[in-house]
Motif scaffolding. Structure first.
Motif, PDB file in Angstrom:
ATOM      1  N   LEU A   1      -2.940  42.428  65.943  1.00 12.17           N
ATOM      2  CA  LEU A   1      -2.838  42.201  67.380  1.00 12.17           C
ATOM      3  C   LEU A   1      -1.817  41.115  67.693  1.00 12.17           C
ATOM      4  CD1 LEU A   1      -4.022  42.627  70.296  1.00 12.17           C
ATOM      5  CD2 LEU A   1      -5.601  40.769  69.747  1.00 12.17           C
TER       6      LEU A   1
ATOM      7  N   TRP B   1      -8.498  38.001  80.670  1.00 12.14           N
ATOM      8  CA  TRP B   1      -9.246  38.629  79.582  1.00 12.14           C
ATOM      9  C   TRP B   1     -10.748  38.359  79.710  1.00 12.14           C
ATOM     10  CZ3 TRP B   1      -7.431  42.561  77.377  1.00 12.14           C
ATOM     11  CH2 TRP B   1      -6.068  42.680  77.105  1.00 12.14           C
TER      12      TRP B   1
ATOM     13  N   ASN C   1      -6.724  44.767  72.111  1.00  3.86           N
ATOM     14  CA  ASN C   1      -7.387  43.538  72.545  1.00  3.86           C
ATOM     15  C   ASN C   1      -8.677  43.859  73.290  1.00  3.86           C
ATOM     16  OD1 ASN C   1      -7.969  40.893  73.311  1.00  3.86           O
ATOM     17  ND2 ASN C   1      -5.870  40.438  73.894  1.00  3.86           N
TER      18      ASN C   1
END
Length: 304
Positions: free
Chosen positions: A7, A170, A239
Motif C-alpha cells: 500500500l 479515512w 486501504n
C-alpha cells in the motif's frame, strides 16, 4: 503485513508520478482528471462484481452527508493541498508529512471518543511532533515560496493540512464501512467522481489555460492513468479493505514507510538528495511511533 508495505509503496510512487506530471499540465486539473478516471473505474468494478452487496437506494441521508464530507476532505481538499505543496518540496519531504497521520489519529480518538492516553503514548506523541522540527527548518529544496510562518513555509503548511484532512477522511471511511456493508469500490467511486468535479471547478476558477501544455497530451494521459490506477483504483481500495482488518492507527503507523520509498524514488528518478534534517526527523519520528505503537499493542487496541 505485506499488503501494508505494498500500500505504501503504491502511495509513494504517486508522489513521483505527480511531480513528473506537473511538467505536462496544471496540477489541480491533472488531479481532477486522475480522480475522474479512478472514480469511473471503481464504479465499473462495483457494478460488475459488487452490485448486489449494497442497495444505493437504502443509503440514509446521514450516510450521504458522511459521503459528502468524505468527498470534500479525503478527495478534494487533501489532494489540492498536496499537489500545491508538492510544487515546492521534494517528494521525500512531501510524503514525510503523512507520518503525522497516526499522531492526529490518536488525538482525534482522544478528543472525540475519549480514548485513554497513557504517559507512554503522550511521550511517543511528543517525540513524534518534536521530530518534525528539523525537517521544518530545512530550506525549500525546489522553490522558495517566500512566505513563511516562523519555520514553516506555506508549502509546509499545505502538506500539514493535507495530512490532517487525510486522516479525518479515512476515519469517516472506516465509520461508513462499519455502519453498512458498503463496497469500498462504491464509496471510492462516488467520492472520487464527485471530488473530481470540485477539482475541475477549482481549476476553471484559479488555474491558467491551457490546462495541458502544447504537445504534452500523450505524456499527460500516461501519467494521469498511472496515478489513477496506482492510487485511486488499487491503493485507495486496498486501504479501504485494510481498514476492515486493521485499526486506522496501525495503518497510519505503516505510512512511515511511504516517505522512505518516496525519498528513494526522488533520489533515483529526480536527482533529489536526502539532507541531514530529513535523517534527524526520520530517526526521531520513528522512535516516537515505536513508543506509541508498543503502547497500543499493550492496551490491546491493535494486534500483531
Amino acid at each position: 503485513m505485506f499488503l501494508l508495505i505494498l500500500l505504501n509503496l503504491l502511495y509513494a510512487s504517486t508522489f513521483l508520478f505527480t511531480k513528473i506530471g506537473m511538467n505536462f499540465s496544471q496540477p489541480v486539473f491533472m488531479t481532477g482528471v486522475r480522480m475522474l478516471i479512478g472514480g469511473i473505474i471503481s464504479l465499473c468494478i462495483y457494478k460488475q462484481f459488487y452490485y448486489r452487496r449494497t442497495d444505493i437506494s437504502s443509503i440514509t441521508k446521514k450516510q450521504w452527508i458522511l459521503i459528502g464530507c468524505l468527498s470534500f476532505t479525503n478527495i478534494y481538499l487533501c489532494n489540492i493541498l498536496e499537489v500545491w505543496g508538492l510544487q515546492y518540496l521534494s517528494v521525500g519531504k512531501a510524503a514525510f508529512f503523512y507520518n503525522l497521520s497516526p499522531f492526529f489519529s490518536a488525538l482525534f480518538a482522544y478528543f472525540l471518543f475519549s480514548e485513554y492516553m497513557t504517559w507512554q503514548k503522550w511521550l511517543g506523541l511528543s517525540l513524534g511532533f518534536l521530530g518534525f522540527l528539523p525537517i521544518f527548518m530545512e530550506p525549500g529544496s525546489v522553490v522558495d515560496t517566500t512566505m513563511k510562518i516562523g519555520f514553516f513555509s506555506l508549502a509546509d503548511v499545505a502538506m500539514l493540512g493535507a495530512a490532517i484532512v487525510s486522516i479525518l477522511g479515512w476515519t469517516i471511511m472506516r465509520l461508513l464501512l462499519k455502519q453498512k456493508s458498503f463496497s469500498a469500490f462504491l464509496l471510492n467511486g462516488i467520492t472520487m467522481t464527485s471530488g473530481s468535479l470540485l477539482c475541475f471547478l477549482h481549476a476553471l476558477c484559479f488555474e491558467s489555460q491551457p490546462f495541458v501544455q502544447p504537445g504534452m497530451m500523450y505524456s499527460f494521459i500516461q501519467v494521469a492513468l498511472l496515478i489513477a490506477l496506482f492510487k485511486h483504483v488499487i491503493a485507495n481500495n486496498l486501504n479501504a479493505y485494510l481498514l476492515t482488518k486493521y485499526t486506522t492507527t496501525l495503518i497510519a503507523f505503516f505510512s512511515f514507510t511511504a516517505s522512505l520509498f518516496a525519498a528513494l524514488f526522488g533520489i533515483l528518478f529526480l536527482g533529489e538528495s536526502i539532507s541531514g534534517y530529513f535523517i534527524m526527523s526520520v530517526v526521531c519520528v520513528f522512535t516516537g511511533l515505536m513508543i506509541f505503537y508498543q503502547e497500543e499493542l499493550r492496551q490491546g487496541y491493535i494486534t500483531k
